[in-house]
Design an enzyme around this catalytic site. Sequence first.
Site, PDB file in Angstrom:
ATOM      1  N   PRO A   1      67.221  41.131  77.143  1.00 46.53           N
ATOM      2  CA  PRO A   1      68.086  40.560  75.960  1.00 46.53           C
ATOM      3  C   PRO A   1      68.650  39.812  74.987  1.00 46.53           C
ATOM      4  CG  PRO A   1      68.810  39.692  78.165  1.00 46.53           C
ATOM      5  CD  PRO A   1      67.868  40.677  77.935  1.00 46.53           C
TER       6      PRO A   1
ATOM      7  N   ASP B   1      60.238  44.025  67.419  1.00 46.21           N
ATOM      8  CA  ASP B   1      61.386  44.317  66.746  1.00 46.21           C
ATOM      9  C   ASP B   1      62.338  42.997  66.241  1.00 46.21           C
ATOM     10  OD1 ASP B   1      61.140  47.233  68.093  1.00 46.21           O
ATOM     11  OD2 ASP B   1      63.221  46.779  69.257  1.00 46.21           O
TER      12      ASP B   1
ATOM     13  N   LYS C   1      63.174  48.361  63.048  1.00 48.39           N
ATOM     14  CA  LYS C   1      64.660  49.233  62.459  1.00 48.39           C
ATOM     15  C   LYS C   1      65.960  48.841  63.254  1.00 48.39           C
ATOM     16  CE  LYS C   1      62.572  52.634  64.632  1.00 48.39           C
ATOM     17  NZ  LYS C   1      61.602  51.377  65.250  1.00 48.39           N
TER      18      LYS C   1
ATOM     19  N   GLY D   1      65.511  44.118  74.813  1.00 49.37           N
ATOM     20  CA  GLY D   1      65.908  44.750  75.881  1.00 49.37           C
ATOM     21  C   GLY D   1      64.794  45.519  76.662  1.00 49.37           C
TER      22      GLY D   1
ATOM     23  N   THR E   1      67.407  45.130  80.503  1.00 47.78           N
ATOM     24  CA  THR E   1      68.368  46.199  78.854  1.00 47.78           C
ATOM     25  C   THR E   1      69.416  45.499  79.032  1.00 47.78           C
ATOM     26  OG1 THR E   1      68.628  47.885  78.346  1.00 47.78           O
ATOM     27  CG2 THR E   1      69.375  47.608  80.067  1.00 47.78           C
ATOM     28  N   ALA E   2      70.303  45.416  77.992  1.00 52.14           N
ATOM     29  CA  ALA E   2      71.230  44.859  77.432  1.00 52.14           C
ATOM     30  C   ALA E   2      72.093  44.485  77.661  1.00 52.14           C
ATOM     31  CB  ALA E   2      71.636  45.365  75.786  1.00 52.14           C
TER      32      ALA E   2
ATOM     33  N   MET F   1      74.819  49.416  70.552  1.00 53.86           N
ATOM     34  CA  MET F   1      75.384  49.345  68.827  1.00 53.86           C
ATOM     35  C   MET F   1      75.997  50.402  68.421  1.00 53.86           C
ATOM     36  SD  MET F   1      70.554  51.091  68.514  1.00 53.86           S
ATOM     37  CE  MET F   1      71.531  52.485  70.013  1.00 53.86           C
TER      38      MET F   1
ATOM     39  N   GLY G   1      74.425  38.647  73.687  1.00 52.15           N
ATOM     40  CA  GLY G   1      74.333  38.814  74.762  1.00 52.15           C
ATOM     41  C   GLY G   1      73.079  37.293  75.619  1.00 52.15           C
TER      42      GLY G   1
END
Length: 445
Positions: free
Chosen positions: A206, A229, A251, A283, A312-313, A364, A393
């Site tokens: 994260p 990313d 993206k 993530g 993951t987030a 998102m 986070g």
Amino acid sequence: MKHLPLFFNLSGRKVVVVGEGPAADRRAALARSAGAAVRQLADIRVDDLRGAAAVFIATGDLEHDTVAQRVAKSLGVPVNVADRPALCDFILPAIVDRDDVVVAISTGGASPTLAATLRGRIEAVLPERIGSLAKLASTFRAQANALIVDPARRRTFWRRLVEGPAALLALAGDDAAARRAALSELDDARRRLAPVGIAHIIGAGPGDPDLLTLKAAQLLREADAILHDDLVPPAVLARARRDAELLAVGKRKGFARWTQDEINAELVRRVRAGQTVVRLKAGDPFVFGRGGEELEALREAGLPVAVVPGITAALGCAASVGIPLTHRRLASAVTFVSGHSADGSREATWPALAAQGHTLAIYMGASEAASVRDRLLNAGADPATPVAIVENGTRPDERVSTGRLSDLTRLAASHTRDDAGPSLIIVGEVAALAAAEQPSLAKVS
């Protein structure tokens, strides 16, 4: 250097351990792990030591230790006396044991604690399966020496074997693929062909670089190129080796500089060119990260690829603000949802998502807050259901806003500004447990 480090083959050889108790038992177990024929005794006589390769003494009594040491010395048997360096012919190092790879750390008896501390640090960076890589090298040693006659090209092959795709596949636990890659590289070296590279699809977590897995951090230090990313922060990219090529292929909503097909093609091109490539995704790569599409593209091209999961987030952000996604009294289920696909989701799913005792982690979702709120309310969710929005986070500039589902749009407004970071929405009774008052971390509610 006070002691010369040597590795003795004790397989089938006699080793005597004198003493009873934990110290003696540890030395007996260590000798057995090396294949020695161990004889453990409370006391010794001269006949007990004849033919012994080594003797360990750990009676705990100075007088008994000294007597046993003198008996061993009289027969010329190398001796180690626990916690008595002055009586030792050899000392026991702190050991990192990875099957065929063994690392020994010694301070010459000055500080066993320091040696143990260094062992812990080495264990943290040394791959658990490094022994598999040693076995792979042993498998191909005779073939490489026979087929690659030029010494320089043979050295290049060995460096490639222990640093390239075959090595990384072995460390990932795919021994069959590692052997195939090694065979291919051996054939390429024999025919003087350029080797194929490997891709690693890695989760960057994260945002906090200390939440990278050990494997992810190791591979960042080995990559020739990192396709990352936009949401991967500079602090994570700083863990890459200094000469690695960094290429942003992110993206974000409304800002797609690279299409997914272009990213797939770039990965394939670079691996075919022989590079070790990391595709670094915020993530976890398999949670709303399109990592599965990139994996398919590389597999279809017949190229080596491995996946390294990340935090993951939903897990990272929730933990950072003290929200348990499941709770014995409040939530028995949790669902990860993409906010961007909310408008296209099937209506039938929303009643299930709106149920009590169910936690929603919405990725998102800040820009889709109104749609998320309306669909949940229309599906029967209680307007008073607690919600939390976590922006950035786990990072130093983390922000958390808490409130009720009915007020989600207002809460999200401060998380959709132009300079806002990635946000996660958590909906459910557990969101009320968010620890908003953490002044040391500069969080606001």
